[in-house]
Scaffold this motif. Structure first.
Motif, short mmCIF file in Angstrom:
data_model
loop_
_atom_site.label_atom_id
_atom_site.label_comp_id
_atom_site.label_asym_id
_atom_site.label_seq_id
_atom_site.Cartn_x
_atom_site.Cartn_y
_atom_site.Cartn_z
N GLY A 158 0.82 -1.21 0.00
CA GLY A 158 0.00 0.00 0.00
C GLY A 158 0.85 1.26 0.00
N PHE A 159 1.95 1.24 0.72
CA PHE A 159 2.87 2.38 0.76
C PHE A 159 3.41 2.67 -0.64
CE2 PHE A 159 7.06 4.30 1.53
CZ PHE A 159 6.71 5.35 2.38
N ALA A 160 3.90 1.62 -1.34
CA ALA A 160 4.44 1.80 -2.68
C ALA A 160 3.37 2.25 -3.66
CB ALA A 160 5.09 0.50 -3.15
N HIS A 161 2.20 1.62 -3.59
CA HIS A 161 1.11 1.97 -4.51
C HIS A 161 0.62 3.40 -4.26
CE1 HIS A 161 -2.12 0.89 -7.31
NE2 HIS A 161 -2.93 1.58 -6.54
N GLY A 162 0.56 3.78 -2.99
CA GLY A 162 0.08 5.12 -2.65
C GLY A 162 0.96 6.22 -3.20
N PHE A 163 2.26 5.99 -3.31
CA PHE A 163 3.16 6.97 -3.90
C PHE A 163 3.17 6.90 -5.42
CE2 PHE A 163 5.51 7.45 0.23
CZ PHE A 163 5.42 8.82 0.28
N PHE A 164 3.23 5.68 -5.96
CA PHE A 164 3.47 5.53 -7.40
C PHE A 164 2.28 5.95 -8.26
CE2 PHE A 164 3.09 2.83 -11.22
CZ PHE A 164 4.16 3.35 -11.94
N TYR A 165 1.09 5.46 -7.92
CA TYR A 165 -0.07 5.65 -8.81
C TYR A 165 -0.37 7.13 -9.07
CZ TYR A 165 -4.57 4.60 -10.96
OH TYR A 165 -5.61 4.50 -11.86
N PRO A 166 -0.52 7.97 -8.04
CA PRO A 166 -0.79 9.39 -8.34
C PRO A 166 0.40 10.10 -8.97
CG PRO A 166 -0.56 9.05 -5.98
CD PRO A 166 -0.59 7.70 -6.59
N ALA A 167 1.62 9.72 -8.60
CA ALA A 167 2.79 10.38 -9.18
C ALA A 167 2.87 10.11 -10.67
CB ALA A 167 4.06 9.91 -8.48
N LEU A 168 2.61 8.89 -11.10
CA LEU A 168 2.68 8.57 -12.52
C LEU A 168 1.56 9.25 -13.30
CD1 LEU A 168 4.14 7.02 -14.74
CD2 LEU A 168 2.55 5.13 -14.36
N ASN A 169 0.35 9.29 -12.74
CA ASN A 169 -0.75 9.98 -13.42
C ASN A 169 -0.42 11.46 -13.61
OD1 ASN A 169 -3.47 8.49 -13.99
ND2 ASN A 169 -2.71 7.57 -12.10
N ALA A 170 0.09 12.10 -12.57
CA ALA A 170 0.44 13.51 -12.67
C ALA A 170 1.59 13.72 -13.65
CB ALA A 170 0.81 14.06 -11.30
N LEU A 171 2.55 12.80 -13.66
CA LEU A 171 3.66 12.89 -14.61
C LEU A 171 3.16 12.82 -16.04
CD1 LEU A 171 6.76 12.93 -15.01
CD2 LEU A 171 6.71 10.43 -14.90
N ALA A 172 2.20 11.96 -16.30
CA ALA A 172 1.63 11.85 -17.65
C ALA A 172 0.92 13.14 -18.05
CB ALA A 172 0.67 10.67 -17.71
N LEU A 173 0.21 13.76 -17.10
CA LEU A 173 -0.55 14.97 -17.42
C LEU A 173 0.34 16.19 -17.61
CD1 LEU A 173 -3.73 14.71 -15.18
CD2 LEU A 173 -3.46 14.16 -17.59
N GLU A 174 1.59 16.12 -17.16
CA GLU A 174 2.50 17.25 -17.37
C GLU A 174 2.70 17.54 -18.86
OE1 GLU A 174 6.18 16.47 -15.45
OE2 GLU A 174 5.44 16.86 -13.42
N ASN A 175 2.53 16.53 -19.70
CA ASN A 175 2.78 16.68 -21.12
C ASN A 175 1.48 16.59 -21.93
OD1 ASN A 175 5.82 16.55 -20.99
ND2 ASN A 175 5.30 14.61 -20.00
N THR A 176 0.39 17.07 -21.33
CA THR A 176 -0.92 16.95 -21.97
C THR A 176 -1.63 18.29 -21.98
OG1 THR A 176 -1.07 14.69 -21.10
CG2 THR A 176 -3.09 15.68 -21.94
N LEU A 177 -2.21 18.64 -23.12
CA LEU A 177 -3.04 19.83 -23.21
C LEU A 177 -4.32 19.61 -22.41
CD1 LEU A 177 -2.65 20.49 -27.03
CD2 LEU A 177 -1.41 21.60 -25.18
#
Length: 405
Positions: free
Chosen positions: A317-336
């Motif tokens: 849960g600790f790993a998932h709690g950090f990774f999932y939102p961080a990756l989603n936000a990282l993807a949106l950094e390059n999105t209109l």
């Protein structure tokens, strides 16, 4: 710069406040929807005890929901940008209401039960894509990971709360009562969705079906590394949550919920209490080590025993709690902004694709070779996704709205 009608239609940057009234309404609407959805996490028990379903029946019924959600991704990803976020949320709540009420009339496993699972898959993708994209729209750019984390924590909390309420209700008053309560929460979600204010987005012309498809493909190409990483995350997630229970039951365990208790507690605490770390230190810097820990925890589950359920649940849960939102936000950094719906749906759809495929593939592995090889293979898949994410060069962030000139 010459002002045009299109320029004037572009809304101002969102306020710096995250936990405002609009954000709170979206979270409440999604939590109400997810109460209904999470009640049916108990569907395998209902089918087994009430409808006398076989193991094969359970596999088919469960898989149809995931497959439907994956097939719906390209359609929903387009609708959420073209039609809007709130209409998708309302459609998901309405479909969920119909789904819960229809189970009151199901007396055996047949075409009607399978059709309802199709309905559930559509409801989930519509509601989740609409609400998650709206959360991203409402969040200040520098708190995007935190917003996605809080949204995820709200969903996870319902995964734990709804079955905890529905199971004793079903035991004392029957399954009809549990399903009616779930339907009531779908109604509440529909009402709350009506109160949600969707921010105005930049004006854009309606695209032809061909141009719309090309836009989706362009976004999908840009999201490639992130979607692939999320698919491998989903594969590892599906393997862990599907096979940890039979693994410890085979060792003599009588109760198995402590893993999920640990996972939920750690994931919610991480997303709510530490959700701003990815925004402060960098989404990529947080996503890479979190995904590394994710894969290592899966690999170490070859040593899972009944007495270690809570510890492994906390670590996962600790790993998932950090990774999932961080990756989603990282993807949106390059999105209109007017492509966010496509991006969010594609990335989340990749997670469900990996989850569904892993359950189907690793089930054969578990049956023929045992559970330890399943965790080893799932960890290898996660490490492959980590390698792709590590190799993908960071890009300059795209503007939050489409350029006016």
């Amino acid at each position: 710069m010459v002002r045009t009608a299109q320029t004037e239609d572009i809304p101002p940057a969102p306020a710096r406040r995250l936990f405002g009234r609009a954000f709170f309404r979206v979270i409440c609407a999604q939590m109400s929807f997810n109460y209904c959805f999470s009640t049916f996490l108990l569907l395998p028990k209902y089918l087994s005890t009430e409808l006398h379903a076989s193991a094969s029946d359970l596999g088919h019924v469960t898989a149809i929901q995931g497959v439907t959600a994956v097939i719906a991704v390209p359609f929903v990803s387009s609708f959420v940008d073209r039609v809007g976020r709130r209409p998708l949320m309302a459609a998901g709540a309405l479909l969920s209401l119909v789904y819960a009420l229809c189970w009151l009339g199901i007396t055996h496993i047949g075409p009607a039960a399978l059709a309802l699972q199709v309905l559930s898959g559509l409801a989930f993708m519509a509601a989740f894509s609409g609400s998650s994209t709206l959360v991203a729209d409402l969040a200040p750019a520098d708190r995007l990971s935190q917003a996605i984390g809080v949204f995820g924590a709200a969903n996870i909390s319902m995964n734990a709360l709804a079955p905890a309420i529905a199971e004793p209700v079903a035991a004392h008053f029957g399954w009809r009562a549990a399903f009616l309560i779930a339907a009531g929460f779908s109604c509440l979600s529909l009402l709350l969705t009506r109160a949600v204010d969707e921010p105005a987005r930049a004006a854009h012309t309606r695209e032809s079906p061909l141009r719309d498809l090309l836009t989706t493909l362009r976004v999908a190409k840009r999201m490639g590394p992130y979607a692939l990483a999320m698919a491998t995350c989903g594969a590892a997630f599906g393997a862990v949550f599907t096979f940890y229970q039979p693994c410890v039951l085979a060792q003599g365990a009588k109760n198995v919920p402590m893993f999920f208790v640990g996972f939920t507690a750690a994931a919610v605490l991480t997303r709510v209490g530490l959700g701003s770390l990815a925004d402060r230190f960098g989404r990529r810097r947080v996503a890479l080590p979190a995904f590394t820990m994710y894969a290592l925890v899966v690999l170490s589950m070859t040593q899972l025993t009944p007495g270690r359920l809570l510890g492994f649940g906390l670590a996962f849960g600790f790993a998932h709690g950090f990774f999932y939102p961080a990756l989603n936000a990282l993807a949106l950094e390059n999105t209109l902004q007017n492509e966010r719906g496509r991006a969010m749906t594609l990335v989340s759809g990749a997670f469900h694709l990996g989850n569904t495929l892993s359950v189907l593939a690793f089930g054969w592995v578990a049956q023929h070779f045992g559970f330890s090889p399943v965790f080893v293979l799932a960890a290898c898949v996660a490490f492959a996704g980590l390698a792709v994410l590590y190799a993908s060069a960071p890009k300059a962030a795209a503007p939050l709205v489409s350029p006016a000139e």
